[in-house]
Motif scaffolding. Structure first.
Motif, PDB file in Angstrom:
ATOM      1  N   LEU A  77      -7.497  -4.076  -0.930  1.00 28.25           N
ATOM      2  CA  LEU A  77      -7.260  -2.658  -1.178  1.00 28.25           C
ATOM      3  C   LEU A  77      -8.534  -1.847  -1.044  1.00 28.25           C
ATOM      4  N   ASP A 128       0.862  -1.183   0.000  1.00 28.68           N
ATOM      5  CA  ASP A 128       0.000   0.000   0.000  1.00 28.68           C
ATOM      6  C   ASP A 128       0.896   1.231   0.000  1.00 28.68           C
ATOM      7  N   ASN A 129       1.116   1.807  -1.161  1.00 33.48           N
ATOM      8  CA  ASN A 129       2.137   2.836  -1.318  1.00 33.48           C
ATOM      9  C   ASN A 129       1.575   4.253  -1.249  1.00 33.48           C
ATOM     10  N   SER A 151      -1.038  -2.243  -4.342  1.00 32.47           N
ATOM     11  CA  SER A 151      -1.166  -3.492  -5.069  1.00 32.47           C
ATOM     12  C   SER A 151      -1.183  -4.637  -4.081  1.00 32.47           C
ATOM     13  N   GLU A 199      -1.661   4.886  -4.216  1.00 31.94           N
ATOM     14  CA  GLU A 199      -1.769   3.675  -5.008  1.00 31.94           C
ATOM     15  C   GLU A 199      -1.414   2.477  -4.153  1.00 31.94           C
ATOM     16  N   ALA A 226      -8.827   0.591 -11.035  1.00 32.12           N
ATOM     17  CA  ALA A 226      -8.335  -0.677 -10.512  1.00 32.12           C
ATOM     18  C   ALA A 226      -8.282  -1.709 -11.628  1.00 32.12           C
ATOM     19  N   TYR A 276      -3.795 -10.971  -8.755  1.00 35.03           N
ATOM     20  CA  TYR A 276      -3.041  -9.745  -8.484  1.00 35.03           C
ATOM     21  C   TYR A 276      -3.964  -8.562  -8.753  1.00 35.03           C
ATOM     22  N   LYS A 277      -3.917  -7.567  -7.852  1.00 32.74           N
ATOM     23  CA  LYS A 277      -4.733  -6.369  -8.028  1.00 32.74           C
ATOM     24  C   LYS A 277      -3.875  -5.124  -7.831  1.00 32.74           C
ATOM     25  N   TYR A 278      -4.096  -4.146  -8.713  1.00 33.28           N
ATOM     26  CA  TYR A 278      -3.467  -2.836  -8.583  1.00 33.28           C
ATOM     27  C   TYR A 278      -4.563  -1.780  -8.633  1.00 33.28           C
ATOM     28  N   GLU A 329      -5.490   2.678  -7.725  1.00 32.76           N
ATOM     29  CA  GLU A 329      -4.998   3.996  -7.342  1.00 32.76           C
ATOM     30  C   GLU A 329      -6.151   4.984  -7.248  1.00 32.76           C
TER      31      GLU A 329
END
Length: 414
Positions: free
Chosen positions: A146, A33-34, A404, A402, A372, A391-393, A395
């Motif tokens: 997320l 979690d950036n 992932s 953002e 997403a 896998y999930k990304y 923002e």
């Protein structure tokens, strides 16, 4: 409904025998979690508790979604089927075990009626992007690592209402879960309602539902009073239409749903004196359209939703200004199934803007600009058991954040 029962005698029907079913889905996710805030915060919604702006959060998260279903039906001598269903939640985080849906249905050549605590046609009829996953999607947050997180906003997408002014005074009442990506018009939830579905003719089916009051739970109300209710949404009408058609190994589908609702009235105390101060919730107008096509193991589909709220004036000077909200979301996805394997990818976006009447006090508003993507594979073990790896990304450009996650799901239906 009465006319349907009266079409023929119904004296020898068997009593309903209840069967037990349900599901359990568990998930494990490694979350990255950036950029938690990165110098920008939501209006009256700072970076999540325990995080500094720009500080990364990496963690392992467990999740589960489980229900036990009790369902049964019987067929009367006139051919009409009568049934009941109860869905017992498993006791999710922050909640005790509870029956969240309990309703009866009556179906026959006339179509089907449902009555009780059940999702409206805005939730039952839409077509959305296909996905190989059990509970982790681009446009939902049931087990999303997320997603909305907890009430501290620990998730990437903190599902809070848009604040209007210091301390959240005059907070914007959203049209459902608009702090996340949501392409389903599911605002009425499990509030008591009556629902009707027509028979499917030439591939078309129409659905209608009416909910008198969002918080009204028949004789077991938890909010408001037994007449009008306080601080509620009222007169929720939902309508939907679906179309299905198959030819030469190709399956086509389309859906359209529409929802409208009236803002309720709130009673409050001002210096100890009860006063009616006007509308406490907005008028709503939501709609969503979806389509899908399936062929040779492939399924391609998507949806587009628009939600508009008109939070008309509370009436206390300029401290509560007129607020308008415009929310749009869409998703698209493709899956491919072969044997026990299903592969898929899904993408979704959402954007929310709020505006204010010029004469009101200057306020800050919470913009949402989410996207997403989720991809991976599912494997059917047989006997109702499935496992997935994905896998999930995602923002939120409005707050420069953002994240992932690598995740796995394991589920059983019974």
């Amino acid at each position: 409904m009465a006319a349907a029962f009266a079409t023929a005698p119904a004296m020898a029907a068997d009593k309903i025998n209840i069967k037990v079913g349900g599901y359990f889905v568990g998930s494990i996710a490694a979350v990255f979690d950036n950029d938690a805030g990165e110098g920008t915060t939501r209006a009256a919604a700072p970076a999540p508790i325990g995080l500094l702006q720009g500080q990364d959060q990496r963690t392992i998260r467990f999740g589960r979604e489980a229900e036990i279903h009790f369902k049964g039906s019987t067929t009367l001598d006139n051919g009409v089927e009568v049934g009941v269903k109860f869905e017992l939640e498993s006791g999710e985080r922050g909640a005790s075990d509870t029956v969240d849906e309990a309703y009866l249905w009556v179906s026959g050549a006339f179509g089907e009626f449902q009555f009780g605590a059940q999702d409206g046609v805005g939730d039952q009829m839409p077509i959305v992007a296909p996905s190989p996953f059990l509970e982790t999607f681009a446009n939902d947050t049931d087990l999303d690592p997320l997603g909305a997180g907890d009430n501290r906003g620990a998730g990437l997408f903190s599902n809070t209402t848009a604040a209007v002014g210091a301390g959240g005074a005059g907070a914007l009442v959203q049209s459902g879960n608009d702090g996340i990506i949501n392409t389903v018009v599911d605002f009425s939830g499990d509030s008591d309602k009556i629902i009707y579905f027509t028979p499917r003719l030439a591939g078309f089916q129409i659905g209608l539902s009416f909910t008198p009051e969002l918080e009204e739970l028949s004789g077991d109300e938890s909010f408001g009073d037994s007449f009008s209710g306080n601080n509620t949404i009222e007169n929720i009408f939902e309508a939907g239409i679906t179309w299905e058609y198959a030819f030469n190994g190709v399956d086509l589908g389309a859906s359209f749903v529409y929802l409208t609702a009236d803002g309720g009235v709130v009673n409050t105390n001002v210096n100890g004196t009860p006063q009616v101060i006007g509308n406490s919730a907005p008028d709503l107008e939501d709609w969503a359209a979806g389509a899908s096509v399936g062929f040779a193991g492939f399924t391609i589909g998507g949806a587009y939703a628009v939600k508009e709220t008109d939070a008309s004036q509370f009436g206390v000077g300029t401290a509560q200004p007129r607020v308008l909200e415009d929310y749009k979301a869409w998703d698209v996805g493709v899956t491919y199934g072969t044997g026990p394997w299903t592969f898929g990818v899904e993408y979704a976006e959402a954007n929310r803007d709020a505006s204010i009447n010029p004469g009101a006090v200057a306020r800050n508003f919470d913009e949402v600009d989410l996207s997403a993507i989720v991809t991976g594979v599912a494997y059917s073990l047989g006997g109702g058991a499935n496992v997935t790896l994905g896998y999930k990304y995602a923002e939120d450009e409005a707050v420069n954040r953002e994240g992932s996650a690598l995740f796995t799901e394991f589920g059983v239906k019974f």
